[in-house]
Design a protein around this motif. Structure first.
Motif, mmCIF file in Angstrom:
data_model
loop_
_atom_site.group_PDB
_atom_site.id
_atom_site.type_symbol
_atom_site.label_atom_id
_atom_site.label_comp_id
_atom_site.label_asym_id
_atom_site.label_seq_id
_atom_site.Cartn_x
_atom_site.Cartn_y
_atom_site.Cartn_z
ATOM 1 N N GLN A 24 0.842 -1.191 0.000
ATOM 2 C CA GLN A 24 0.000 0.000 0.000
ATOM 3 C C GLN A 24 0.883 1.250 0.000
ATOM 4 N N VAL A 25 0.704 2.090 -1.027
ATOM 5 C CA VAL A 25 1.522 3.296 -1.133
ATOM 6 C C VAL A 25 1.273 4.221 0.053
ATOM 7 N N THR A 26 0.029 4.285 0.527
ATOM 8 C CA THR A 26 -0.263 5.132 1.687
ATOM 9 C C THR A 26 0.508 4.673 2.922
ATOM 10 N N ALA A 27 0.714 3.366 3.044
ATOM 11 C CA ALA A 27 1.480 2.845 4.181
ATOM 12 C C ALA A 27 2.945 3.251 4.073
ATOM 13 N N VAL A 28 3.482 3.229 2.847
ATOM 14 C CA VAL A 28 4.861 3.674 2.633
ATOM 15 C C VAL A 28 4.979 5.147 2.981
ATOM 16 N N HIS A 29 4.006 5.953 2.530
ATOM 17 C CA HIS A 29 4.006 7.384 2.822
ATOM 18 C C HIS A 29 4.005 7.626 4.336
ATOM 19 N N ASP A 30 3.094 6.957 5.033
ATOM 20 C CA ASP A 30 2.985 7.168 6.480
ATOM 21 C C ASP A 30 4.245 6.732 7.212
ATOM 22 N N ARG A 31 4.877 5.651 6.719
ATOM 23 C CA ARG A 31 6.106 5.181 7.378
ATOM 24 C C ARG A 31 7.235 6.182 7.193
ATOM 25 N N LEU A 32 7.342 6.776 6.013
ATOM 26 C CA LEU A 32 8.396 7.772 5.776
ATOM 27 C C LEU A 32 8.152 9.046 6.579
ATOM 28 N N VAL A 33 6.889 9.457 6.715
ATOM 29 C CA VAL A 33 6.568 10.634 7.522
ATOM 30 C C VAL A 33 6.953 10.403 8.987
ATOM 31 N N ALA A 34 6.871 9.138 9.413
ATOM 32 C CA ALA A 34 7.189 8.808 10.802
ATOM 33 C C ALA A 34 8.689 8.789 11.080
ATOM 34 N N VAL A 35 9.519 8.876 10.042
ATOM 35 C CA VAL A 35 10.975 8.885 10.240
ATOM 36 C C VAL A 35 11.367 10.164 10.978
ATOM 37 N N PRO A 36 12.140 10.082 12.044
ATOM 38 C CA PRO A 36 12.551 11.283 12.789
ATOM 39 C C PRO A 36 13.250 12.289 11.872
ATOM 40 N N GLY A 37 12.796 13.527 11.911
ATOM 41 C CA GLY A 37 13.386 14.578 11.093
ATOM 42 C C GLY A 37 12.619 14.864 9.820
ATOM 43 N N VAL A 38 11.679 13.988 9.444
ATOM 44 C CA VAL A 38 10.899 14.187 8.222
ATOM 45 C C VAL A 38 9.600 14.918 8.569
ATOM 46 N N ALA A 39 9.355 16.039 7.883
ATOM 47 C CA ALA A 39 8.144 16.830 8.113
ATOM 48 C C ALA A 39 7.047 16.471 7.128
ATOM 49 N N GLU A 40 7.450 16.148 5.877
ATOM 50 C CA GLU A 40 6.441 15.876 4.854
ATOM 51 C C GLU A 40 7.048 15.015 3.753
ATOM 52 N N VAL A 41 6.212 14.220 3.101
ATOM 53 C CA VAL A 41 6.646 13.359 1.994
ATOM 54 C C VAL A 41 5.759 13.647 0.790
ATOM 55 N N HIS A 42 6.361 13.868 -0.365
ATOM 56 C CA HIS A 42 5.595 14.064 -1.593
ATOM 57 C C HIS A 42 6.355 13.472 -2.772
ATOM 58 N N ASP A 43 5.699 13.479 -3.940
ATOM 59 C CA ASP A 43 6.275 12.869 -5.148
ATOM 60 C C ASP A 43 6.756 11.441 -4.867
ATOM 61 N N LEU A 44 5.926 10.688 -4.159
ATOM 62 C CA LEU A 44 6.261 9.306 -3.819
ATOM 63 C C LEU A 44 5.799 8.384 -4.936
ATOM 64 N N HIS A 45 6.704 7.561 -5.420
ATOM 65 C CA HIS A 45 6.388 6.584 -6.468
ATOM 66 C C HIS A 45 6.982 5.240 -6.054
ATOM 67 N N VAL A 46 6.178 4.185 -6.190
ATOM 68 C CA VAL A 46 6.637 2.826 -5.890
ATOM 69 C C VAL A 46 6.214 1.933 -7.043
ATOM 70 N N TRP A 47 7.149 1.153 -7.561
ATOM 71 C CA TRP A 47 6.834 0.261 -8.656
ATOM 72 C C TRP A 47 7.752 -0.964 -8.616
ATOM 73 N N THR A 48 7.493 -1.907 -9.498
ATOM 74 C CA THR A 48 8.286 -3.129 -9.575
ATOM 75 C C THR A 48 9.113 -3.098 -10.855
ATOM 76 N N LEU A 49 10.419 -3.271 -10.714
ATOM 77 C CA LEU A 49 11.279 -3.323 -11.890
ATOM 78 C C LEU A 49 11.169 -4.693 -12.551
ATOM 79 N N THR A 50 11.317 -5.729 -11.756
ATOM 80 C CA THR A 50 11.089 -7.105 -12.189
ATOM 81 C C THR A 50 10.820 -7.916 -10.936
ATOM 82 N N SER A 51 10.600 -9.196 -11.055
ATOM 83 C CA SER A 51 10.228 -10.004 -9.893
ATOM 84 C C SER A 51 11.240 -9.859 -8.764
ATOM 85 N N GLY A 52 10.739 -9.521 -7.572
ATOM 86 C CA GLY A 52 11.598 -9.410 -6.412
ATOM 87 C C GLY A 52 12.425 -8.146 -6.353
ATOM 88 N N MET A 53 12.176 -7.186 -7.235
ATOM 89 C CA MET A 53 12.949 -5.943 -7.252
ATOM 90 C C MET A 53 11.990 -4.748 -7.223
#
Length: 304
Positions: free
Chosen positions: A222-251
């Motif tokens: 879930q991309v929203t879960a990735v977004h929320d996890r990055l926002v939770a990183v200490p020092g991070v105020a906001e996350v944008h332009d987030l893209h997640v995709w698969t290059l090939t199997s397992g990557m």
């Protein structure tokens, strides 16, 4: 602004790790395919021809998989191919799905024609070759089963072998039924059953390949879960332009812009964000851009 890039080059491609098993399955199925095709012509069995057709796509599909793996590994040496040729594996899986669907549709059409006037079938050779085909498919099935969980390319070959294995069982059953009862309709009936079994699986394989090719986010993530996890990183105020995709199997691949809180340390934020992506989502390749919170407008809006 700062940028972080994380690429675990030592991570072996899943399909490459199983290349030896692919070669063994390729040689075994190629030999049995020729025997089945010749016997199907001699006996007039549509079920056996269907099984030989499926085995042909096995052989072709595994051959494409091997070619894609070889090309992808060699492409790593070309600086112009920054991601190598890993997408060839996905293209091979898609071609596999199309080919197998074509064979299944042909068998369905031919079976409908034969139901009206079922020809006589020589059951002796049909039974012997079907048993040999079953043994070959059991071996190939065992060889590919582990890799099918890791690689979409191997999954395509695995599904085809599974279809062939069940097809061989069906051909054996049809031969025994014809020999025992003289019910010639058993041959096209089994051919239809094989085709209807394999079609939904090939469509799912094709759908998975298309998702990768259009760079949709992985279904299991879930991309929203990735977004929320990055926002939770200490020092991070906001996350944008987030893209997640698969290059090939397992990557899995990700890119994102991270806006920092004033006073946050760039190196610390990058290390924590990369660790979060790797440990929580198994994303091995991440490109992260750091933007100071006091620099509004530093990142222009992008229309995709």
């Amino acid at each position: 602004m700062g940028a972080g890039h994380d690429h675990h080059g030592s991570v072996a491609n899943a399909a490459h790790r199983h290349r030896g098993r692919l070669w063994t399955a390729f040689a075994l199925l190629a030999a049995l395919m020729l025997v089945e095709a010749a016997t199907a012509v001699v006996t007039g069995s549509l079920a056996l021809l269907s099984d030989a057709g499926h085995m042909f796509t096995d052989v072709l599909g595994i051959g494409m998989a091997l070619a894609a793996i070889t090309a992808a590994r060699r492409a790593d040496r070309d600086p112009q191919r920054t991601f190598g040729l890993y997408r060839l594996e996905v293209l091979a899986a898609l071609a596999n799905a199309v080919l197998l669907s074509g064979v299944a549709v042909y068998v369905l059409i031919e079976a409908v024609r034969r139901f009206g006037d079922p020809p006589e079938v020589s059951t002796g050779p049909m039974l012997v070759v079907a048993v040999l085909g079953l043994l070959a498919n059991v071996v190939a099935f065992a060889l590919l089963r582990e890799g099918a969980q890791e690689s979409i390319n191997l999954r395509g070959a695995y599904l085809e072998v599974l279809g062939d294995l069940l097809g061989s069982l069906g051909v054996i059953g049809a031969a025994l039924l014809i020999a025992g009862t003289g019910w010639w309709w058993a041959d096209p009936a089994v051919a239809v059953a094989i085709a209807l079994f394999i079609l939904p699986r090939t469509w799912r394989l094709g759908r998975a390949a298309v998702r990768i090719l259009v760079q949709a986010a992985p279904e299991h993530l879930q991309v929203t879960a990735v977004h929320d996890r990055l926002v939770a990183v200490p020092g991070v105020a906001e996350v944008h332009d987030l893209h997640v995709w698969t290059l090939t199997s397992g990557m899995e691949v990700a890119s994102a812009h991270l806006t920092m809180h004033p006073g946050a340390e760039v190196g610390t934020v990058l290390a924590a964000a990369r660790s979060a992506l790797h440990e929580d989502f198994h994303i091995e390749h991440a490109t992260l851009q750091i933007e100071p919170g006091a620099a509004p407008g530093a990142c222009g809006a992008i229309e995709w």
